[in-house]
Design a protein around this motif. Sequence first.
Motif, PDB file in Angstrom:
ATOM      1  N   GLN A 274       1.023  -1.122  -0.059  1.00 29.06           N
ATOM      2  CA  GLN A 274       0.129   0.141   0.048  1.00 29.06           C
ATOM      3  C   GLN A 274       1.006   1.137  -0.065  1.00 29.06           C
ATOM      4  N   LYS A 275       0.859   2.213  -0.764  1.00 30.48           N
ATOM      5  CA  LYS A 275       1.405   3.580  -1.005  1.00 30.48           C
ATOM      6  C   LYS A 275       0.132   4.625  -0.441  1.00 30.48           C
ATOM      7  N   TYR A 276       0.710   5.507   0.297  1.00 33.62           N
ATOM      8  CA  TYR A 276       0.124   6.704   0.750  1.00 33.62           C
ATOM      9  C   TYR A 276       0.720   7.868   0.438  1.00 33.62           C
TER      10      TYR A 276
ATOM     11  N   ARG B  22      10.116  13.493  -8.805  1.00 31.31           N
ATOM     12  CA  ARG B  22       8.835  13.857  -8.307  1.00 31.31           C
ATOM     13  C   ARG B  22       7.765  12.971  -8.436  1.00 31.31           C
ATOM     14  N   GLY B  23       7.183  12.612  -7.316  1.00 36.78           N
ATOM     15  CA  GLY B  23       5.915  11.678  -7.659  1.00 36.78           C
ATOM     16  C   GLY B  23       6.641  10.210  -7.390  1.00 36.78           C
ATOM     17  N   GLY B  24       7.730  10.179  -7.196  1.00 36.40           N
ATOM     18  CA  GLY B  24       8.516   8.764  -7.234  1.00 36.40           C
ATOM     19  C   GLY B  24       8.269   7.871  -6.281  1.00 36.40           C
ATOM     20  N   SER B  25       7.361   8.299  -5.101  1.00 34.42           N
ATOM     21  CA  SER B  25       6.974   7.131  -4.263  1.00 34.42           C
ATOM     22  C   SER B  25       6.209   6.078  -4.894  1.00 34.42           C
ATOM     23  N   ASP B  26       5.432   6.409  -6.013  1.00 34.56           N
ATOM     24  CA  ASP B  26       4.388   5.452  -6.542  1.00 34.56           C
ATOM     25  C   ASP B  26       5.522   4.390  -7.216  1.00 34.56           C
ATOM     26  N   THR B  27       6.591   4.765  -7.793  1.00 33.82           N
ATOM     27  CA  THR B  27       7.543   3.747  -8.287  1.00 33.82           C
ATOM     28  C   THR B  27       7.990   3.014  -7.333  1.00 33.82           C
TER      29      THR B  27
ATOM     30  N   SER C 287      -0.761  13.716 -16.946  1.00 40.89           N
ATOM     31  CA  SER C 287      -1.445  13.161 -15.629  1.00 40.89           C
ATOM     32  C   SER C 287      -0.717  12.828 -14.614  1.00 40.89           C
ATOM     33  N   LYS C 288      -0.706  13.557 -13.235  1.00 36.62           N
ATOM     34  CA  LYS C 288       0.302  13.432 -12.608  1.00 36.62           C
ATOM     35  C   LYS C 288      -0.162  12.364 -11.321  1.00 36.62           C
ATOM     36  N   VAL C 289      -1.331  11.840 -11.633  1.00 38.20           N
ATOM     37  CA  VAL C 289      -2.024  10.860 -10.663  1.00 38.20           C
ATOM     38  C   VAL C 289      -1.107   9.829 -10.360  1.00 38.20           C
TER      39      VAL C 289
END
Length: 412
Positions: A6-8, A150-155, A208-210
């Motif tokens: 799970q990623k928050y 940026r947004g790298g936690s998704d990865t 789309s930065k989602v």
Amino acid sequence: MALIVQKYGGTSVGSPERIERVAEKVLETTRQGHQVVVVVSAMSGETDRLLDLAHRIDPQAGGRELDVLLSTGEQVTIALLAMALHRRGCPAVSYTGAQVHILTDSAHNKARIREIDGARVRRDLEAGRVVVVAGFQGVDEHGNITTLGRGGSDTTAVALAAALGADECQIYTDVDGVYTTDPRIEPRARRLDRITFEEMLEMASLGSKVLQIRAVEFAGKYDVPLRVLSSFEEGPGTLITYEADQMEQALISGIAFNRDEAQLTVTGVPDQPGVAARILGPISDANIEVDMIVQNVAADRQTTDFTFTVHRNDYERALEILRRTAEELGARSVEGDPAIVKVSLVGVGMRSHAGIAAEMFRALAEEGINIRMISTSEIKISVVVDEKYLELAVRTLHQAFGLDAEPGEGVA
Ligand code: ADP
Ligand code: ASP
Ligand code: MG
């Protein structure tokens, strides 16, 4: 029993109260009998705050030291979340990227994950612990801290899910799924139950930065079941899938936009072989990436106008380089405009349908929106328009392609 990553994201861990809520959600998942690895972002606004601090010391700050700084944001949240879990009697342990061997290349500020050694995480899971990992960060082969862009936690989440062979990777954020377009721009945007990896990849690449692009690439490559969900409300979210036959094929799945680009034009360039290379060579030598390119031969057939787009951060530098090249080539003029946006239609349904581009251009024309550049691929059409038309263009296309939600169906 399943293994779930799970990623928050930042908003979901934006305050102590929200971290407590995340702890409750994680606990709930363990109570259902699942093993859980949690990846967290920095608290919302923290990465921006750190960047601002760095830029106050050195406007050019980057590289290794910036990563040492930026990675601290996530280190705060892993510790706080682990504490919140402990308070609830849940065994949990927090780790930085380096501690779980998230090995990356050495491209500071935009590193790519090469390898993850899941052994330590697995041992903890087997011992009944929840493992909390800092997103967005890794370590290179020399032991330097790196960050993933940026947004790298998704990865981080998707890569961990792939390395551990997780049953699902759940991305919890401040919207309850992937929408037909950013609901902040079009309130009538609709949540999609499913979207294909291919479409999601285009949407992410086109602005789309989602989800971070790399996260979608990873999930597609390693076959990680990926779902985007809300931290704040229950619901099925959006599943990112392979193209399934039974999937109801919408013509267009979504609209993406990107405000990060700027346009440059050099006019009256003598039309000779090698001109494009001479214009773009110095730009790429300066490590500036070029996105869209258009070249037009003037009516006199002697000269050509050459237009391209770059990231807005690179605009001033690109303009300066282009001016020098233009002088060498004996071109007429150099013009630039950083106030542009790219708006794109994305859909695998485009493959089997002609006429979408024409319909798109007609809808924009009816609203008096001038198209400055066009580019297409198999499943997307992009146009560049003046920035002031962004909202109007997105909403016009959203309606023209039947994407608007039914009344009552939109964002809660
Ligand atoms: P997090 O901090 O959880 O990673 P992000 O801000 O990175 O959250 O991503 C969620 C945001 O992405 C949403 O608040 C929304 O404004 C934006 N967004 C852009 N395009 C879309 C889309 N097509 N569907 C859903 N959200 C989108
Ligand atoms: N904290 C990082 C950022 O703001 C990484 C992330 O949130 O995914 O970009
Ligand atoms: Mg994000």
